[in-house]
Motif scaffolding. Structure first.
Motif, PDB file in Angstrom:
ATOM      1  N   VAL A 241       0.649  -0.941   0.291  1.00  0.00           N
ATOM      2  CA  VAL A 241       0.031   0.131   0.043  1.00  0.00           C
ATOM      3  C   VAL A 241       1.225   1.164  -0.205  1.00  0.00           C
ATOM      4  CG1 VAL A 241      -1.876   1.507   1.418  1.00  0.00           C
ATOM      5  CG2 VAL A 241      -2.034  -1.365   1.656  1.00  0.00           C
ATOM      6  N   TYR A 242       0.945   2.721  -0.696  1.00  0.00           N
ATOM      7  CA  TYR A 242       1.659   3.277  -0.884  1.00  0.00           C
ATOM      8  C   TYR A 242       0.869   4.488  -0.558  1.00  0.00           C
ATOM      9  CZ  TYR A 242       3.331   0.014  -4.707  1.00  0.00           C
ATOM     10  OH  TYR A 242       4.137  -1.192  -5.530  1.00  0.00           O
ATOM     11  N   SER A 243       1.831   5.146  -0.051  1.00  0.00           N
ATOM     12  CA  SER A 243       0.875   6.890   0.322  1.00  0.00           C
ATOM     13  C   SER A 243       1.465   7.974  -0.351  1.00  0.00           C
ATOM     14  CB  SER A 243       0.851   6.890   1.800  1.00  0.00           C
ATOM     15  OG  SER A 243       1.944   6.443   3.088  1.00  0.00           O
ATOM     16  N   GLN A 244       0.623   8.497   0.113  1.00  0.00           N
ATOM     17  CA  GLN A 244       1.441  10.226  -0.720  1.00  0.00           C
ATOM     18  C   GLN A 244       2.285  10.553   0.251  1.00  0.00           C
ATOM     19  OE1 GLN A 244      -2.204  12.400  -3.554  1.00  0.00           O
ATOM     20  NE2 GLN A 244      -1.171  11.212  -5.065  1.00  0.00           N
ATOM     21  N   SER A 245       3.330  11.959  -0.432  1.00  0.00           N
ATOM     22  CA  SER A 245       4.117  12.648   0.633  1.00  0.00           C
ATOM     23  C   SER A 245       3.131  13.389   1.196  1.00  0.00           C
ATOM     24  CB  SER A 245       5.688  12.559   0.400  1.00  0.00           C
ATOM     25  OG  SER A 245       5.127  13.814  -0.689  1.00  0.00           O
ATOM     26  N   GLY A 246       3.160  14.437   2.016  1.00  0.00           N
ATOM     27  CA  GLY A 246       2.389  15.460   2.012  1.00  0.00           C
ATOM     28  C   GLY A 246       2.670  16.749   1.480  1.00  0.00           C
ATOM     29  N   GLU A 247       4.023  16.562   0.750  1.00  0.00           N
ATOM     30  CA  GLU A 247       4.591  17.733   0.214  1.00  0.00           C
ATOM     31  C   GLU A 247       3.960  18.480  -1.128  1.00  0.00           C
ATOM     32  OE1 GLU A 247       7.725  16.591  -2.473  1.00  0.00           O
ATOM     33  OE2 GLU A 247       7.481  15.320  -1.723  1.00  0.00           O
ATOM     34  N   ALA A 248       4.136  19.563  -0.862  1.00  0.00           N
ATOM     35  CA  ALA A 248       4.102  21.235  -1.505  1.00  0.00           C
ATOM     36  C   ALA A 248       3.892  20.664  -3.128  1.00  0.00           C
ATOM     37  CB  ALA A 248       3.956  22.388  -1.218  1.00  0.00           C
ATOM     38  N   VAL A 344      -2.326   4.189 -21.709  1.00  0.00           N
ATOM     39  CA  VAL A 344      -1.358   4.545 -21.007  1.00  0.00           C
ATOM     40  C   VAL A 344      -1.683   3.298 -19.401  1.00  0.00           C
ATOM     41  CG1 VAL A 344      -0.252   5.588 -18.940  1.00  0.00           C
ATOM     42  CG2 VAL A 344      -0.564   6.025 -21.627  1.00  0.00           C
ATOM     43  N   HIS A 345      -0.588   2.405 -19.270  1.00  0.00           N
ATOM     44  CA  HIS A 345      -1.361   1.614 -18.091  1.00  0.00           C
ATOM     45  C   HIS A 345       0.019   1.726 -16.969  1.00  0.00           C
ATOM     46  CE1 HIS A 345      -4.783  -0.399 -19.161  1.00  0.00           C
ATOM     47  NE2 HIS A 345      -4.127  -0.122 -20.446  1.00  0.00           N
ATOM     48  N   ALA A 346      -0.606   2.001 -15.466  1.00  0.00           N
ATOM     49  CA  ALA A 346       0.634   2.305 -14.923  1.00  0.00           C
ATOM     50  C   ALA A 346       0.770   1.576 -13.650  1.00  0.00           C
ATOM     51  CB  ALA A 346       0.640   4.292 -14.485  1.00  0.00           C
ATOM     52  N   ASP A 347       1.509   1.322 -12.979  1.00  0.00           N
ATOM     53  CA  ASP A 347       1.669   0.386 -11.852  1.00  0.00           C
ATOM     54  C   ASP A 347       1.087   1.176 -10.349  1.00  0.00           C
ATOM     55  OD1 ASP A 347       2.937  -2.299  -9.797  1.00  0.00           O
ATOM     56  OD2 ASP A 347       3.363  -0.494  -8.910  1.00  0.00           O
ATOM     57  N   HIS A 348       0.200   0.589  -9.648  1.00  0.00           N
ATOM     58  CA  HIS A 348      -0.059   1.453  -7.970  1.00  0.00           C
ATOM     59  C   HIS A 348       0.431   2.738  -7.766  1.00  0.00           C
ATOM     60  CE1 HIS A 348      -3.549  -0.878  -8.829  1.00  0.00           C
ATOM     61  NE2 HIS A 348      -2.997  -2.374  -8.211  1.00  0.00           N
ATOM     62  N   ALA A 349       1.807   1.725  -7.932  1.00  0.00           N
ATOM     63  CA  ALA A 349       3.424   2.791  -7.101  1.00  0.00           C
ATOM     64  C   ALA A 349       2.658   4.040  -7.798  1.00  0.00           C
ATOM     65  CB  ALA A 349       4.619   2.046  -6.892  1.00  0.00           C
ATOM     66  N   VAL A 350       2.784   4.726  -9.070  1.00  0.00           N
ATOM     67  CA  VAL A 350       2.878   5.462  -9.938  1.00  0.00           C
ATOM     68  C   VAL A 350       1.549   6.605  -8.734  1.00  0.00           C
ATOM     69  CG1 VAL A 350       2.547   6.419 -12.102  1.00  0.00           C
ATOM     70  CG2 VAL A 350       3.847   4.151 -11.658  1.00  0.00           C
ATOM     71  N   GLU A 351       1.019   6.259  -8.872  1.00  0.00           N
ATOM     72  CA  GLU A 351      -0.679   6.539  -8.164  1.00  0.00           C
ATOM     73  C   GLU A 351       0.597   8.016  -7.072  1.00  0.00           C
ATOM     74  OE1 GLU A 351      -3.908   4.254  -8.192  1.00  0.00           O
ATOM     75  OE2 GLU A 351      -5.247   6.367  -8.121  1.00  0.00           O
ATOM     76  N   ALA A 352       0.657   7.137  -6.616  1.00  0.00           N
ATOM     77  CA  ALA A 352       1.590   7.724  -5.483  1.00  0.00           C
ATOM     78  C   ALA A 352       2.296   8.990  -5.519  1.00  0.00           C
ATOM     79  CB  ALA A 352       1.788   7.181  -4.260  1.00  0.00           C
ATOM     80  N   VAL A 353       2.989   9.286  -6.568  1.00  0.00           N
ATOM     81  CA  VAL A 353       3.835  10.302  -6.897  1.00  0.00           C
ATOM     82  C   VAL A 353       3.662  11.247  -7.147  1.00  0.00           C
ATOM     83  CG1 VAL A 353       5.640  10.401  -8.161  1.00  0.00           C
ATOM     84  CG2 VAL A 353       5.837   7.823  -8.128  1.00  0.00           C
ATOM     85  N   VAL A 354       4.854  12.006  -5.989  1.00  0.00           N
ATOM     86  CA  VAL A 354       3.827  13.828  -5.662  1.00  0.00           C
ATOM     87  C   VAL A 354       5.105  14.154  -7.092  1.00  0.00           C
ATOM     88  CG1 VAL A 354       4.090  15.560  -4.314  1.00  0.00           C
ATOM     89  CG2 VAL A 354       2.733  12.759  -4.108  1.00  0.00           C
ATOM     90  N   ASN A 355       5.506  15.177  -7.318  1.00  0.00           N
ATOM     91  CA  ASN A 355       6.899  15.893  -7.927  1.00  0.00           C
ATOM     92  C   ASN A 355       7.745  15.400  -8.455  1.00  0.00           C
ATOM     93  OD1 ASN A 355       5.276  18.622  -7.096  1.00  0.00           O
ATOM     94  ND2 ASN A 355       6.122  18.193  -4.721  1.00  0.00           N
ATOM     95  N   GLY A 356       7.107  14.635  -9.199  1.00  0.00           N
ATOM     96  CA  GLY A 356       7.712  13.335 -10.327  1.00  0.00           C
ATOM     97  C   GLY A 356       8.514  13.668 -11.125  1.00  0.00           C
ATOM     98  N   ILE A 357       9.133  12.543 -11.635  1.00  0.00           N
ATOM     99  CA  ILE A 357      10.084  13.768 -12.714  1.00  0.00           C
ATOM    100  C   ILE A 357      10.057  12.319 -14.094  1.00  0.00           C
ATOM    101  CG2 ILE A 357      11.980  13.156 -13.573  1.00  0.00           C
ATOM    102  CD1 ILE A 357      12.973  13.529 -10.804  1.00  0.00           C
ATOM    103  N   CYS A 358       9.823  12.304 -15.209  1.00  0.00           N
ATOM    104  CA  CYS A 358       9.652  11.506 -16.618  1.00  0.00           C
ATOM    105  C   CYS A 358      10.043  12.570 -18.045  1.00  0.00           C
ATOM    106  CB  CYS A 358       7.697  11.105 -16.614  1.00  0.00           C
ATOM    107  SG  CYS A 358       7.116  12.368 -17.028  1.00  0.00           S
TER     108      CYS A 358
END
Ligand code: ATP
Ligand code: MG
Length: 564
Positions: A241-248, A344-358
């Motif tokens: 279970v992934y949780s998002q960080s609280g960062e802005a 576009v299909h994404a792994d569950h972990a991607v949903e929790a990424v905040v301020n990601g890089i791609c």
């Protein structure tokens, strides 16, 4: 067998190109030779050992109620077209044409043939269940034949098929085979585990692989340190279970990342962690280009892609395909502002990424501060990544650890896949036609022999477990030019043979050192060395495994070995 006439070309040195110990020892002990990549001849010593393995498999199959039969390697293409595997099997299927231009497959497995036989003969529920097996040469044009007979292109397999009236019957047949497999691998003195495995996109539900634990194994087993969970990492589900960080959440921005096309390069360049990256890989999924996203510290699992998307064929798109679809080479691919036609299909972990890089779909550029959902659309989320050490065990108990394994056997609930495709039905008790419910059960006999050697050797050669040793006893006349030694050796050899033992007698006029080296290499469990004290009737009995040597009279030695 007298060694002077035996065809057992031993080698002093390690042959080049043989990277693993079983392959080296099978060549050095004169058990086999390669004829072409992944194609081997078993020489007499190797063949004897192989037959021992085969016999144990045969006995356990018979005990389980399976009946031995023998099917052809040459199989008409029509059967494979009926099942759909003429296409689906791909390049691994060896194909040939006869003089009339008719197409055939060289059997990599026999579901089609046996199903067609049962279809044509079995009519009524009264004739079910049935279980048949064979031990036979299989052909697979493997992409990477290697490790000797561990991954050959022509190899010996035991394949067994069960035919039941219903799924309850199949469950029973499956359990019977599962137990028979445990017996086989125990009798072969293998350290193994039965693990849950991939059943393929269209197979039945349950399947287990029997894995011999070994550092050179091509499969990785994910097991729990807190329960009996064990599965091939190909399929081990991830339910972290992934949780998002609280960062802005910041605004997306394009950054110049010269020559940073890999996750390592990007994280080094941008001074960030891989878990912040979104890895975007384009796949050909049954002919549809599909973008798969996983977190930068995770790996895409193609088998899961196949399962999640209910596909038959999944292949990484080529560089050209990626350039054509996204306008960029693979290292800079990403999901932002792409054609809406591209799923576009994404792994569950991607949903929790905040301020990601791609990747920015532009050579040498990435986006940062990317938010899934805000900056790009995901068709659906799923379980697309390979499990990792440290992940929670999918059964909720303990933590995942890895071990390498060699797959020696595979039990598989096929269900009605083949019976429906080939029209194998029977009339049930109500007089209605129903598809026969099938199971399929394979053991790689030649691979298993190599696996036994992987687990039973020392620095001097093979150390056969007694039941698989190609000979029971190795009698050695240390100096065969000495009349007493040769004579006493021969005498012992004859007595043991008369008592029904399988004996190799080294009567060669070779130096003692050569004989001992060969004997160690070949690894027969008990050795009788006839040497200097032959005139007194005294011999040495040596245990190959422990190295223990005892002096006994020849008659004592014979009595001990023959149990008389
Ligand atoms: P792998 O994943 O190793 O390719 P597989 O899943 O293709 O194996 P099955 O179709 O289940 O294998 O075949 C049954 C058994 O035959 C396997 O468990 C394995 O022991 C053996 N086997 C499969 N391919 C080979 C090969 N190329 N050389 C030797 N043995 C093989
Ligand atoms: Mg295979």
């Amino acid at each position: 067998m007298k060694q002077s006439t035996f065809f057992v070309p031993t080698l002093r040195d390690t042959p080049s190109g043989a990277d693993i110990i079983s392959h080296q020892l099978m060549l050095r002990a004169g058990m086999m030779r390669q004829n072409a990549a992944g194609v081997y001849s078993f020489l007499p010593l190797g063949w004897k050992a192989l037959r021992k393995v085969e016999q144990i498999v045969r006995e356990e199959m018979d005990k389980a109620g399976a009946q031995e039969m023998f099917m052809p390697s040459i199989q008409p293409a029509e059967l494979w077209k009926e099942s759909g595997r003429w296409e689906a099997y791909g390049e691994e299927l060896m194909r040939l044409k006869d003089r009339h231009g008719r197409e055939f497959a060289l059997g990599p497995t026999h579901e089609e043939v046996i199903t067609s036989l049962v279809r044509d003969e079995v009519r009524s529920y009264k004739e079910l269940p049935k279980m048949m097996y064979q031990i036979q040469t299989k052909f697979r044009d493997e992409r990477r034949p290697r490790f000797g007979v561990l991954r050959g292109r022509e190899f010996l397999m035991k394949d067994c098929y069960s035919f039941d009236r219903d799924f309850e019957g199949l469950d029973q047949s499956y359990m019977t085979m599962y137990e028979a497999y445990n017996n086989v691998f125990q009798r072969l003195h293998l350290n193994f585990r039965a693990v849950k495995a991939d059943s393929g996109a269209m197979g039945g539900k349950d399947t287990h692989e029997f894995m011999v634990l070994s550092d050179i194994g091509e499969d990785t087993i994910a097991y729990s340190d807190g329960s009996d969970f064990a599965a091939n990492i190909e399929i081990a589900p991830v339910n972290t279970v992934y949780s998002q960080s609280g960062e802005a959440r910041e605004e997306m921005a394009k950054v110049h990342t010269p020559a940073a096309g890999s996750i390592d390069e990007v994280t080094a360049f941008l001074q960030t962690e891989a878990s912040r990256c979104i890895k975007s890989m384009l796949f050909d999924v049954d002919g549809t280009l599909t973008l798969i996203l996983v977190r930068g510290d995770h790996d895409v699992n193609e088998i899961k892609v196949k399962h999640e998307l209910h596909a038959e064929h999944v292949e990484l798109a080529s560089e050209e395909q990626t350039k054509a679809a996204l306008g960029t080479p693979p290292g800079f691919a990403g999901p932002v502002s792409i054609s809406s036609d591209l799923p576009v299909h994404a792994d569950h972990a991607v949903e929790a990424v905040v301020n990601g890089i791609c990747g920015a779909n532009e050579q040498d550029y990435h986006f940062q501060h990317v938010q899934p959902g805000r900056d790009f659309t995901v068709t659906a989320y799923g379980d697309f990544r390979t499990i990792q050490e440290g992940d929670p065990s999918p059964d909720g108990k303990g933590t995942i650890r890895f071990k390498e394994g060699i797959e020696v056997g595979h039990v598989f609930k096929l269900g009605t896949k083949y019976s429906e495709a080939l029209g194998a039905t029977y009339l049930n008790e109500q007089g209605r036609a129903a598809p026969i419910v099938m199971g399929s059960y394979g053991i790689g006999v030649s691979r298993t022999l190599a696996a036994v050697i992987e687990q039973h050797h020392d620095e001097n050669g093979i150390v056969w477990p007694e039941d698989i040793a190609p000979f029971d006893v190795h009698v050695i006349a240390i100096n065969a030019k000495q009349e007493e030694q040769l004579k006493l050796g021969e005498d012992i050899y004859e007595q043991l043979r008369r008592a029904g033992l399988d004996v190799l007698f080294d009567d060669r006029p070779e130096r003692a050192g050569v004989k001992f080296k060969d004997a160690d290499l070949i690894g027969i469990p008990v050795r009788i060395q006839v040497g200097k004290r032959a005139a007194e009737g005294i011999v040495e009995v040596k245990n190959r495994r422990t190295g223990e040597v005892r002096e006994l009279s020849a008659s004592e030695a014979v009595a001990e070995l023959t149990g008389k």
